[in-house]
Design a protein around this motif. Structure first.
Motif, mmCIF file in Angstrom:
data_model
loop_
_atom_site.group_PDB
_atom_site.id
_atom_site.type_symbol
_atom_site.label_atom_id
_atom_site.label_comp_id
_atom_site.label_asym_id
_atom_site.label_seq_id
_atom_site.Cartn_x
_atom_site.Cartn_y
_atom_site.Cartn_z
ATOM 1 N N LYS A 158 36.814 43.987 49.327
ATOM 2 C CA LYS A 158 38.256 44.188 49.223
ATOM 3 C C LYS A 158 38.594 44.281 47.744
ATOM 4 N N GLY A 159 38.783 45.522 47.274
ATOM 5 C CA GLY A 159 38.960 45.759 45.849
ATOM 6 C C GLY A 159 40.338 46.250 45.473
ATOM 7 N N PHE A 160 40.739 45.947 44.229
ATOM 8 C CA PHE A 160 42.022 46.353 43.685
ATOM 9 C C PHE A 160 41.804 46.835 42.253
ATOM 10 N N SER A 161 42.636 47.783 41.838
ATOM 11 C CA SER A 161 42.477 48.385 40.515
ATOM 12 C C SER A 161 43.771 48.291 39.721
ATOM 13 N N VAL A 162 43.636 47.961 38.440
ATOM 14 C CA VAL A 162 44.765 47.934 37.523
ATOM 15 C C VAL A 162 44.963 49.346 36.964
ATOM 16 N N VAL A 163 46.167 49.882 37.131
ATOM 17 C CA VAL A 163 46.470 51.244 36.683
ATOM 18 C C VAL A 163 47.745 51.229 35.842
ATOM 19 N N PRO A 164 47.725 51.759 34.608
ATOM 20 C CA PRO A 164 46.544 52.182 33.858
ATOM 21 C C PRO A 164 45.644 50.985 33.509
ATOM 22 N N SER A 165 44.384 51.303 33.180
ATOM 23 C CA SER A 165 43.440 50.255 32.805
ATOM 24 C C SER A 165 43.955 49.464 31.611
ATOM 25 N N LEU A 166 43.699 48.158 31.647
ATOM 26 C CA LEU A 166 44.047 47.293 30.513
ATOM 27 C C LEU A 166 42.869 47.089 29.571
ATOM 28 N N ILE A 167 41.682 47.488 30.036
ATOM 29 C CA ILE A 167 40.458 47.400 29.229
ATOM 30 C C ILE A 167 39.721 48.729 29.362
ATOM 31 N N ILE A 168 39.322 49.312 28.253
ATOM 32 C CA ILE A 168 38.632 50.601 28.293
ATOM 33 C C ILE A 168 37.327 50.520 27.503
ATOM 34 N N GLN A 169 36.447 51.490 27.743
ATOM 35 C CA GLN A 169 35.233 51.632 26.945
ATOM 36 C C GLN A 169 35.578 52.354 25.648
ATOM 37 N N ARG A 170 35.105 51.814 24.533
ATOM 38 C CA ARG A 170 35.436 52.391 23.227
ATOM 39 C C ARG A 170 34.607 53.645 22.940
ATOM 40 N N LYS A 171 33.327 53.619 23.317
ATOM 41 C CA LYS A 171 32.431 54.759 23.105
ATOM 42 C C LYS A 171 32.346 55.156 21.637
ATOM 43 N N ALA A 185 36.363 34.743 37.879
ATOM 44 C CA ALA A 185 35.649 35.087 36.648
ATOM 45 C C ALA A 185 35.888 36.541 36.281
ATOM 46 N N LEU A 186 35.748 36.828 34.993
ATOM 47 C CA LEU A 186 35.864 38.188 34.470
ATOM 48 C C LEU A 186 34.546 38.546 33.816
ATOM 49 N N ILE A 187 34.012 39.711 34.178
ATOM 50 C CA ILE A 187 32.777 40.214 33.567
ATOM 51 C C ILE A 187 33.124 41.441 32.728
ATOM 52 N N LEU A 188 32.702 41.398 31.472
ATOM 53 C CA LEU A 188 32.945 42.486 30.524
ATOM 54 C C LEU A 188 31.615 43.028 30.014
ATOM 55 N N ASP A 231 42.725 36.858 49.865
ATOM 56 C CA ASP A 231 41.335 37.171 50.210
ATOM 57 C C ASP A 231 40.753 38.324 49.390
ATOM 58 N N TRP A 232 41.254 38.546 48.179
ATOM 59 C CA TRP A 232 40.704 39.615 47.346
ATOM 60 C C TRP A 232 39.277 39.285 46.923
ATOM 61 N N ASP A 233 38.465 40.311 46.723
ATOM 62 C CA ASP A 233 37.075 40.132 46.271
ATOM 63 C C ASP A 233 36.892 40.517 44.813
ATOM 64 N N ILE A 234 37.382 41.705 44.446
ATOM 65 C CA ILE A 234 37.119 42.251 43.116
ATOM 66 C C ILE A 234 38.350 42.981 42.609
ATOM 67 N N VAL A 235 38.619 42.833 41.310
ATOM 68 C CA VAL A 235 39.711 43.553 40.651
ATOM 69 C C VAL A 235 39.125 44.316 39.469
ATOM 70 N N PHE A 236 39.309 45.622 39.465
ATOM 71 C CA PHE A 236 38.837 46.453 38.363
ATOM 72 C C PHE A 236 39.942 46.494 37.304
ATOM 73 N N TYR A 296 35.596 43.859 35.162
ATOM 74 C CA TYR A 296 35.983 43.575 36.546
ATOM 75 C C TYR A 296 36.033 42.066 36.766
ATOM 76 N N ALA A 297 36.980 41.649 37.594
ATOM 77 C CA ALA A 297 37.161 40.233 37.930
ATOM 78 C C ALA A 297 36.652 39.989 39.339
ATOM 79 N N LEU A 298 36.107 38.796 39.556
ATOM 80 C CA LEU A 298 35.566 38.420 40.859
ATOM 81 C C LEU A 298 36.109 37.058 41.277
ATOM 82 N N SER A 299 36.530 36.960 42.524
ATOM 83 C CA SER A 299 36.759 35.637 43.099
ATOM 84 C C SER A 299 35.390 35.043 43.416
#
Length: 363
Positions: A320-333, A211-214, A238-243, A281-284
């Motif tokens: 067990k976390g992993f990060s997408v660099v550069p981010s593919l989703i950002i806060q607009r603010k 799942a992806l939570i936004l 066995d990943w847990d979370i992807v930022f 962030y995505a979660l298994s």
């Protein structure tokens, strides 16, 4: 030939008129009240649900302008998601949670004379076992639930400060900066994400439950679906979370999953270091269960801003976390923050190569 040029000019003008009228019609559908999501046929959607079984957008129900913008984003990328109503900061439950956190801290030696040492902290031994099981997980532990719905004692609770690490709590001081204080909006934000995470954790369907939570103030790369499709096969089983988006941390300092020459996406996956912000962030399924079991533990529950909790759980090896660099989703603010007092959020500002909004509100 002049008459032919005149014909082409009129044709182009007519096409431009049709294009403009279509644009006006689309945005009038989005912004008209009462608010409702745009409808489009399943055949027009991208294969996003092949990657994610669920996409939740955590959003206050009364923030119609934010939901309008999320609908524009959803339609532009032909994605599909569900809105998960966030808890308002003025809800009575926020006060009950705050009282419960205060009582737990007092029970374990915080907020009392300093010669009484606080109790030692230890994570439960069964987290990994429960994370891999199919047992239904409650939102709160039994101890926290009992405190939550009993009548609080008549005593003045000390103002709450944010914990660090597992359960390190600094005494409250009027000199503390705002981000060190456990405010009602931070408690409400924690609870809003926790209830979304619980839905994923208790998803016992035949699919793996990725799942992806936004959050509702984001922009995405136009080609996010194709980029994620290229990145996802590199994840370990066995990943847990992807930022998919993060802030306040250089996540490229982590170990990359693939060499740069083997990467066809503009972004790469790295082992997370200390990513903050919870806008994407995505979660298994196991990751969601593991995260829930940590976030609901009484000594850790509602102890700080939830992104600080995520960052600590990753840094301390609990997730067990992993990060997408550069981010593919950002806060607009581009709108006022629901968590920080005043302004549109923290000073961190990120950008995309080719965002849907391109840094500007769609009007």
């Amino acid at each position: 030939m002049p008459h032919l040029k005149t014909f082409y000019r009129k044709l182009l003008a007519l096409l431009a008129c049709f294009s403009l009228s279509g644009t006006i019609l689309f945005f009038s559908q989005v912004t008209s009240l009462p608010w409702k999501p745009l409808e489009f046929s399943p055949e027009s959607t991208l294969h996003s649900m092949d990657l994610f079984d669920l996409i939740y957008v955590v959003s206050l129900a009364n923030r119609l302008s934010r939901r309008d913008d999320m609908e524009k984003l959803r339609h532009a990328l032909r994605l599909n998601w569900q809105y998960h109503d966030a808890l308002p900061a003025n809800d009575d439950l926020v006060l009950r949670i705050s009282n419960s956190v205060s009582q737990i801290r007092l029970q374990h030696g915080y907020g009392i004379p300093q010669h009484q040492a606080p109790s030692a902290f230890a994570w439960p031994d069964d987290i990994d076992k429960l994370a891999k099981s199919r047992k239904e997980l409650d939102l709160w532990s039994s101890d926290f639930h009992e405190l939550l719905f009993q009548e609080p004692p008549r005593l003045p609770y000390p103002p709450l400060t944010c914990a660090r690490n597992n359960f390190d709590i600094t005494s409250y001081s009027s000199l503390l900066r705002e981000h060190f204080i456990l405010t009602p909006p931070r408690i409400a934000c924690w609870h809003s994400h926790l209830t979304a995470i619980q839905k994923i954790a208790n998803n016992n369907s035949d699919r793996p439950g990725v799942a992806l939570i936004l959050e509702d103030d984001v922009d995405m790369e136009v080609d996010i679906v194709s980029q994620l499709s290229q990145l996802w096969p590199t994840l370990p089983a066995d990943w847990d979370i992807v930022f998919v988006g993060h802030c306040w941390s250089d996540e490229s300092l982590g170990r990359p999953l693939t060499p740069v020459e083997d990467t066809f996406s503009a972004s790469r996956l790295f082992h997370s270091t200390r990513p903050k912000c919870t806008h994407a962030y995505a979660l298994s399924r196991v990751g969601a269960r593991r995260l829930l079991l940590h976030l609901r533990y009484p000594l850790f529950a509602y102890s700080r801003a939830i992104d600080q909790a995520f960052a600590w759980l990753v840094e301390s090896g609990r997730l067990k976390g992993f990060s997408v660099v550069p981010s593919l989703i950002i806060q607009r603010k581009v709108a006022s923050s629901d968590v920080l007092i005043g302004g549109v959020g923290s000073k961190w500002k990120d950008s995309l190569r080719n965002g849907v909004f391109d840094g500007q509100p769609l009007t």
